[in-house]
Design a protein around this motif. Structure first.
Motif, PDB file in Angstrom:
ATOM      1  N   ILE A 274      -0.672  -8.449  -3.786  1.00 17.61           N
ATOM      2  CA  ILE A 274       0.318  -7.381  -3.598  1.00 17.61           C
ATOM      3  C   ILE A 274       0.184  -6.333  -4.687  1.00 17.61           C
ATOM      4  N   GLU A 275       0.054  -6.776  -5.925  1.00 19.12           N
ATOM      5  CA  GLU A 275      -0.111  -5.842  -7.040  1.00 19.12           C
ATOM      6  C   GLU A 275      -1.399  -5.044  -6.887  1.00 19.12           C
ATOM      7  N   ALA A 276      -2.473  -5.716  -6.462  1.00 23.57           N
ATOM      8  CA  ALA A 276      -3.752  -5.029  -6.292  1.00 23.57           C
ATOM      9  C   ALA A 276      -3.677  -3.982  -5.189  1.00 23.57           C
ATOM     10  N   ALA A 277      -2.819  -4.205  -4.202  1.00 30.33           N
ATOM     11  CA  ALA A 277      -2.671  -3.259  -3.100  1.00 30.33           C
ATOM     12  C   ALA A 277      -1.808  -2.065  -3.468  1.00 30.33           C
ATOM     13  N   GLY A 278      -1.124  -2.125  -4.605  1.00 35.38           N
ATOM     14  CA  GLY A 278      -0.333  -0.988  -5.055  1.00 35.38           C
ATOM     15  C   GLY A 278       1.157  -1.216  -5.103  1.00 35.38           C
ATOM     16  N   GLY A 279       1.603  -2.436  -4.802  1.00 35.32           N
ATOM     17  CA  GLY A 279       3.029  -2.723  -4.838  1.00 35.32           C
ATOM     18  C   GLY A 279       3.434  -3.440  -6.111  1.00 35.32           C
ATOM     19  N   ARG A 280       4.716  -3.717  -6.214  1.00 36.79           N
ATOM     20  CA  ARG A 280       5.241  -4.561  -7.289  1.00 36.79           C
ATOM     21  C   ARG A 280       5.624  -5.891  -6.681  1.00 36.79           C
ATOM     22  N   ALA A 281       5.215  -6.972  -7.322  1.00 37.63           N
ATOM     23  CA  ALA A 281       5.418  -8.302  -6.752  1.00 37.63           C
ATOM     24  C   ALA A 281       6.308  -9.151  -7.640  1.00 37.63           C
ATOM     25  N   LEU A 282       7.069 -10.012  -6.994  1.00 33.04           N
ATOM     26  CA  LEU A 282       7.889 -10.990  -7.690  1.00 33.04           C
ATOM     27  C   LEU A 282       7.699 -12.327  -6.981  1.00 33.04           C
ATOM     28  N   ALA A 283       7.087 -13.279  -7.661  1.00 34.98           N
ATOM     29  CA  ALA A 283       6.848 -14.604  -7.098  1.00 34.98           C
ATOM     30  C   ALA A 283       8.000 -15.525  -7.491  1.00 34.98           C
ATOM     31  N   ILE A 284       8.722 -16.019  -6.499  1.00 39.36           N
ATOM     32  CA  ILE A 284       9.866 -16.896  -6.729  1.00 39.36           C
ATOM     33  C   ILE A 284       9.548 -18.250  -6.112  1.00 39.36           C
ATOM     34  N   VAL A 285       9.287 -19.213  -6.946  1.00 34.85           N
ATOM     35  CA  VAL A 285       9.007 -20.555  -6.439  1.00 34.85           C
ATOM     36  C   VAL A 285      10.326 -21.210  -6.056  1.00 34.85           C
ATOM     37  N   GLY A 286      10.470 -21.513  -4.781  1.00 31.89           N
ATOM     38  CA  GLY A 286      11.722 -22.090  -4.311  1.00 31.89           C
ATOM     39  C   GLY A 286      11.581 -22.558  -2.878  1.00 31.89           C
ATOM     40  N   ASP A 287      12.701 -22.965  -2.299  1.00 33.48           N
ATOM     41  CA  ASP A 287      12.705 -23.585  -0.983  1.00 33.48           C
ATOM     42  C   ASP A 287      13.772 -22.926  -0.118  1.00 33.48           C
TER      43      ASP A 287
ATOM     44  N   ARG B 217       0.823  -1.215   0.000  1.00 36.98           N
ATOM     45  CA  ARG B 217       0.000   0.000   0.000  1.00 36.98           C
ATOM     46  C   ARG B 217       0.855   1.261   0.000  1.00 36.98           C
ATOM     47  N   ASP B 218       2.100   1.137   0.450  1.00 42.99           N
ATOM     48  CA  ASP B 218       3.047   2.256   0.373  1.00 42.99           C
ATOM     49  C   ASP B 218       3.704   2.355  -0.998  1.00 42.99           C
ATOM     50  N   GLY B 219       3.606   1.285  -1.793  1.00 41.61           N
ATOM     51  CA  GLY B 219       4.291   1.244  -3.070  1.00 41.61           C
ATOM     52  C   GLY B 219       5.623   0.520  -3.009  1.00 41.61           C
ATOM     53  N   ALA B 220       5.745  -0.454  -2.103  1.00 38.66           N
ATOM     54  CA  ALA B 220       6.983  -1.221  -1.979  1.00 38.66           C
ATOM     55  C   ALA B 220       7.067  -2.307  -3.046  1.00 38.66           C
ATOM     56  N   ASN B 221       8.281  -2.811  -3.242  1.00 41.95           N
ATOM     57  CA  ASN B 221       8.525  -3.991  -4.070  1.00 41.95           C
ATOM     58  C   ASN B 221       8.649  -5.191  -3.145  1.00 41.95           C
ATOM     59  N   ILE B 222       7.931  -6.253  -3.427  1.00 40.85           N
ATOM     60  CA  ILE B 222       7.969  -7.430  -2.556  1.00 40.85           C
ATOM     61  C   ILE B 222       8.260  -8.679  -3.363  1.00 40.85           C
ATOM     62  N   ALA B 223       9.379  -9.340  -3.029  1.00 42.29           N
ATOM     63  CA  ALA B 223       9.714 -10.628  -3.617  1.00 42.29           C
ATOM     64  C   ALA B 223       9.393 -11.712  -2.597  1.00 42.29           C
ATOM     65  N   LEU B 224       8.631 -12.693  -3.010  1.00 41.28           N
ATOM     66  CA  LEU B 224       8.250 -13.793  -2.142  1.00 41.28           C
ATOM     67  C   LEU B 224       8.970 -15.062  -2.579  1.00 41.28           C
ATOM     68  N   LEU B 225       9.664 -15.700  -1.651  1.00 38.86           N
ATOM     69  CA  LEU B 225      10.280 -16.997  -1.897  1.00 38.86           C
ATOM     70  C   LEU B 225       9.454 -18.040  -1.162  1.00 38.86           C
ATOM     71  N   ALA B 226       8.728 -18.869  -1.900  1.00 37.53           N
ATOM     72  CA  ALA B 226       7.830 -19.841  -1.276  1.00 37.53           C
ATOM     73  C   ALA B 226       7.657 -21.053  -2.167  1.00 37.53           C
ATOM     74  N   LYS B 227       7.177 -22.139  -1.572  1.00 35.87           N
ATOM     75  CA  LYS B 227       7.006 -23.393  -2.299  1.00 35.87           C
ATOM     76  C   LYS B 227       5.607 -23.562  -2.879  1.00 35.87           C
ATOM     77  N   THR B 228       4.652 -22.767  -2.430  1.00 38.47           N
ATOM     78  CA  THR B 228       3.246 -23.017  -2.764  1.00 38.47           C
ATOM     79  C   THR B 228       2.911 -22.573  -4.185  1.00 38.47           C
ATOM     80  N   ASP B 229       3.375 -23.343  -5.123  1.00 33.03           N
ATOM     81  CA  ASP B 229       3.124 -23.060  -6.540  1.00 33.03           C
ATOM     82  C   ASP B 229       1.711 -23.470  -6.948  1.00 33.03           C
ATOM     83  N   GLN B 230       1.186 -24.531  -6.297  1.00 36.50           N
ATOM     84  CA  GLN B 230      -0.142 -25.061  -6.606  1.00 36.50           C
ATOM     85  C   GLN B 230      -1.015 -25.013  -5.359  1.00 36.50           C
ATOM     86  N   PRO B 231      -2.337 -24.906  -5.522  1.00 37.91           N
ATOM     87  CA  PRO B 231      -3.233 -24.854  -4.365  1.00 37.91           C
ATOM     88  C   PRO B 231      -3.123 -26.118  -3.510  1.00 37.91           C
ATOM     89  N   HIS B 232      -3.312 -25.924  -2.209  1.00 36.29           N
ATOM     90  CA  HIS B 232      -3.297 -27.028  -1.249  1.00 36.29           C
ATOM     91  C   HIS B 232      -4.697 -27.164  -0.670  1.00 36.29           C
TER      92      HIS B 232
END
Length: 275
Positions: A59-72, A30-45
């Motif tokens: 994150i994008e809908a809230a006004g930030g820039r998002a980067l989804a990184i599928v990893g462990d 909501r402040d306009g931050a960039n957020i990179a997420l490192l997570a394993k949840t590529d598919q719904p559980h």
């Protein structure tokens, strides 16, 4: 409340597909931050709402820039790649949030070593590794923070005696805060921990800590997100080495009404590791 902003700053977070991590990310967005997420949840559980991709959309809908990184976060190569991709995409890293955590409250004789290893590798090792890999980039930021979602270390025997494996894992995360705050203070990199006063209405609470009854006695993740925002917008050279409790952070920032986060107070359940 703190009137500083996270606009333009880059956060690298472990986990964040849902719950407290996602709430912290959305508040920063909501402040306009960039957020990179490192997570394993590529598919719904089936028992866990959301994936890293739906989190990026939020994150994008809230006004930030998002980067989804599928990893462990348990794997060094995965973490190093996440750091490199974040820097390549956003130009640096200002903030690391150690959010990913596994929980199993089984007593020692019932805790499978596979679960023990999972908790140590995600909670303790993952927090150490993500922070370690990010240090060269944090050193280049004037607003460098490492925020770890872990409790104050309380050596009353009841905590280790109740769930030793989990306590070791969470206190390991807390030692990351203590050690990094001392080691990196000369570089101007803050290291702090944040823990909720009450249980928080997340999938972990719903699935592992008492179900709907405990959910009704829990606050929403937004209270932790708002407290994290206060910490992460503070001067890293003045605010480091602390074990913050969400309510205390917000109270010090001028918040007196917590009803928007769920209540009333007398019905709320105090979180683990707190009296």
């Amino acid at each position: 409340m703190n009137d500083r902003t996270l606009a333009g700053r880059t956060i690298l977070m472990s986990g964040g597909s849902r719950g407290i991590g996602l709430a912290i990310a959305e508040r920063a967005a909501r402040d306009g931050a960039n957020i990179a997420l490192l997570a394993k949840t590529d598919q719904p559980h089936p028992r866990l709402e959301g994936t890293i991709h739906t989190a990026a959309e939020a994150i994008e809908a809230a006004g930030g820039r998002a980067l989804a990184i599928v990893g462990d976060v348990r794997e060094e190569e995965s973490v190093l790649q996440a750091v490199a991709t974040t820097v390549e995409t956003f130009g640096g890293i200002d903030i690391v949030v150690n959010n990913a955590s596994a929980i199993d409250l089984s007593p020692t004789r019932e805790l499978a070593m596979k679960k023990y290893d999972l908790m140590q590798n995600i909670n303790c090792r993952g927090s150490f590794l993500l922070a370690k890999a990010s240090i060269p980039h944090l050193e280049a930021s004037p607003w460098a923070h490492v925020l770890t979602l872990s409790p104050p270390i309380d050596l009353q025997p009841k905590w280790a005696g109740g769930h030793l494996g989990y306590t070791i894992a969470k206190y390991g995360m807390s030692l990351v805060t203590i050690g990094l705050a001392e080691e990196l203070k000369g570089a101007g990199i803050a290291a702090n921990s944040l823990w909720p006063r009450t249980t928080i209405a997340t999938a972990a609470v719903a699935n592992l800590l008492g179900g709907e009854a405990t959910m009704r006695m829990s606050r929403t993740p937004e209270i932790v997100a708002d407290a994290a925002h206060v910490i992460l917008t503070s001067d890293p050279r003045q605010c480091t080495g602390n074990f913050f409790i969400d309510e205390d952070v917000l109270r010090d920032a001028g918040v007196s009404d917590f009803s928007r986060y769920g209540g009333p107070d007398e019905d709320l359940r105090v979180d683990l590791f707190l009296d």
